[in-house]
Design a protein around this motif. Structure first.
Motif, PDB file in Angstrom:
ATOM      1  N   LYS A  28       0.861  -1.179   0.000  1.00 35.80           N
ATOM      2  CA  LYS A  28       0.000   0.000   0.000  1.00 35.80           C
ATOM      3  C   LYS A  28       0.897   1.229   0.000  1.00 35.80           C
ATOM      4  O   LYS A  28       1.967   1.228   0.595  1.00 35.80           O
ATOM      5  N   GLN A  29       0.456   2.263  -0.711  1.00 35.26           N
ATOM      6  CA  GLN A  29       1.243   3.488  -0.792  1.00 35.26           C
ATOM      7  C   GLN A  29       0.372   4.655  -1.228  1.00 35.26           C
ATOM      8  O   GLN A  29      -0.662   4.466  -1.853  1.00 35.26           O
ATOM      9  N   ILE A  30       0.815   5.828  -0.887  1.00 33.42           N
ATOM     10  CA  ILE A  30       0.196   7.048  -1.393  1.00 33.42           C
ATOM     11  C   ILE A  30       0.805   7.298  -2.764  1.00 33.42           C
ATOM     12  O   ILE A  30       2.032   7.319  -2.906  1.00 33.42           O
ATOM     13  N   VAL A  31      -0.037   7.465  -3.781  1.00 34.88           N
ATOM     14  CA  VAL A  31       0.471   7.619  -5.145  1.00 34.88           C
ATOM     15  C   VAL A  31       0.222   9.004  -5.730  1.00 34.88           C
ATOM     16  O   VAL A  31       0.647   9.290  -6.842  1.00 34.88           O
ATOM     17  N   GLN A  41      -2.926   3.568  -3.276  1.00 37.31           N
ATOM     18  CA  GLN A  41      -2.925   2.316  -4.024  1.00 37.31           C
ATOM     19  C   GLN A  41      -2.701   1.186  -3.029  1.00 37.31           C
ATOM     20  O   GLN A  41      -1.807   1.270  -2.188  1.00 37.31           O
ATOM     21  N   ALA A  42      -3.523   0.141  -3.120  1.00 40.70           N
ATOM     22  CA  ALA A  42      -3.390  -1.001  -2.218  1.00 40.70           C
ATOM     23  C   ALA A  42      -3.570  -2.285  -3.010  1.00 40.70           C
ATOM     24  O   ALA A  42      -4.438  -2.372  -3.879  1.00 40.70           O
ATOM     25  N   ALA A  43      -2.754  -3.267  -2.703  1.00 45.58           N
ATOM     26  CA  ALA A  43      -2.834  -4.556  -3.394  1.00 45.58           C
ATOM     27  C   ALA A  43      -4.045  -5.354  -2.921  1.00 45.58           C
ATOM     28  O   ALA A  43      -4.534  -5.181  -1.798  1.00 45.58           O
ATOM     29  N   ALA A  44      -4.494  -6.253  -3.779  1.00 45.22           N
ATOM     30  CA  ALA A  44      -5.731  -6.998  -3.545  1.00 45.22           C
ATOM     31  C   ALA A  44      -5.702  -7.868  -2.301  1.00 45.22           C
ATOM     32  O   ALA A  44      -6.740  -8.104  -1.685  1.00 45.22           O
ATOM     33  N   GLY A  45      -4.544  -8.345  -1.884  1.00 44.11           N
ATOM     34  CA  GLY A  45      -4.463  -9.224  -0.730  1.00 44.11           C
ATOM     35  C   GLY A  45      -4.378  -8.523   0.608  1.00 44.11           C
ATOM     36  O   GLY A  45      -4.389  -9.177   1.656  1.00 44.11           O
ATOM     37  N   GLU A  46      -4.327  -7.206   0.601  1.00 48.23           N
ATOM     38  CA  GLU A  46      -4.293  -6.444   1.858  1.00 48.23           C
ATOM     39  C   GLU A  46      -5.610  -6.585   2.603  1.00 48.23           C
ATOM     40  O   GLU A  46      -6.681  -6.592   1.994  1.00 48.23           O
ATOM     41  N   TRP A  54      -4.245   1.997   8.368  1.00 48.25           N
ATOM     42  CA  TRP A  54      -3.043   2.590   7.774  1.00 48.25           C
ATOM     43  C   TRP A  54      -3.328   3.994   7.243  1.00 48.25           C
ATOM     44  O   TRP A  54      -2.538   4.903   7.462  1.00 48.25           O
ATOM     45  N   THR A  55      -4.473   4.176   6.549  1.00 52.00           N
ATOM     46  CA  THR A  55      -4.784   5.514   6.038  1.00 52.00           C
ATOM     47  C   THR A  55      -4.922   6.510   7.186  1.00 52.00           C
ATOM     48  O   THR A  55      -4.436   7.639   7.085  1.00 52.00           O
ATOM     49  N   LEU A  56      -5.554   6.103   8.270  1.00 46.74           N
ATOM     50  CA  LEU A  56      -5.692   6.993   9.428  1.00 46.74           C
ATOM     51  C   LEU A  56      -4.331   7.330  10.027  1.00 46.74           C
ATOM     52  O   LEU A  56      -4.087   8.477  10.412  1.00 46.74           O
ATOM     53  N   GLY A  59      -2.718  10.068   8.346  1.00 42.78           N
ATOM     54  CA  GLY A  59      -3.438  11.338   8.412  1.00 42.78           C
ATOM     55  C   GLY A  59      -4.456  11.504   7.300  1.00 42.78           C
ATOM     56  O   GLY A  59      -4.885  12.614   6.999  1.00 42.78           O
ATOM     57  N   ILE A  60      -4.851  10.404   6.681  1.00 46.26           N
ATOM     58  CA  ILE A  60      -5.812  10.435   5.577  1.00 46.26           C
ATOM     59  C   ILE A  60      -7.163   9.958   6.102  1.00 46.26           C
ATOM     60  O   ILE A  60      -7.319   8.793   6.455  1.00 46.26           O
ATOM     61  N   GLY A  61      -8.118  10.844   6.153  1.00 45.10           N
ATOM     62  CA  GLY A  61      -9.458  10.474   6.568  1.00 45.10           C
ATOM     63  C   GLY A  61     -10.311  10.109   5.370  1.00 45.10           C
ATOM     64  O   GLY A  61      -9.946  10.373   4.228  1.00 45.10           O
ATOM     65  N   GLY A  62     -11.452   9.483   5.649  1.00 46.60           N
ATOM     66  CA  GLY A  62     -12.406   9.195   4.593  1.00 46.60           C
ATOM     67  C   GLY A  62     -12.887   7.760   4.561  1.00 46.60           C
ATOM     68  O   GLY A  62     -13.994   7.500   4.115  1.00 46.60           O
ATOM     69  N   LEU A  63     -12.071   6.831   5.035  1.00 43.41           N
ATOM     70  CA  LEU A  63     -12.473   5.424   5.012  1.00 43.41           C
ATOM     71  C   LEU A  63     -12.957   4.914   6.362  1.00 43.41           C
ATOM     72  O   LEU A  63     -13.441   3.792   6.458  1.00 43.41           O
TER      73      LEU A  63
END
Length: 117
Positions: A28-31, A41-46, A54-56, A59-63
């Motif tokens: 997973k990474q910020i692209v 971007q996150a791979a299907a097996g995550e 991880w997004t939280l 500092g990334i909100g929304g999910l």
């Protein structure tokens, strides 16, 4: 073929006469980002829940409404997961997939995924 994510909502018969593929791709990474959006971007097996955490942590909100949903990132578009008024279609940009018929990688945007319940 049976593509298996985490298997959290699957009951198998005693014997399957098909190839079972367990999706284990990780990463997973910020692209990118723009004024309103951070693109992840996150791979299907995550694990979906681990992606939300991880997004939280980044500092990334929304999910966060979709925390604790079992399963994998790869299964999320198939199911159009959602909780508490938020569905994946609301935050989705595109996915890259393998087309079994052509043997090629394809990119599907939100419209091509035809999200619905």
């Amino acid at each position: 073929r049976l593509i298996l994510g985490g298997g959290s909502n699957l009951v198998l018969a005693d014997r399957l006469d098909l190839l079972v593929l367990h999706m284990c791709l990780k990463g997973k990474q910020i692209v990118g980002s723009d004024a309103d959006t951070v693109y992840v971007q996150a791979a299907a097996g995550e694990s979906w829940h681990e992606l939300v955490l991880w997004t939280l942590a980044q500092g990334i909100g929304g999910l966060e409404n979709m925390a604790l949903i079992p399963g994998t990132v790869g299964a999320a578009p198939v199911q159009n997961i959602g909780a508490y008024g938020l569905e994946l279609k609301d935050v989705f940009h595109h996915l890259d997939a393998f087309d079994w018929d052509s043997g090629e990688l394809v990119t599907l945007d939100k419209a091509a995924c035809q999200f619905a319940y």
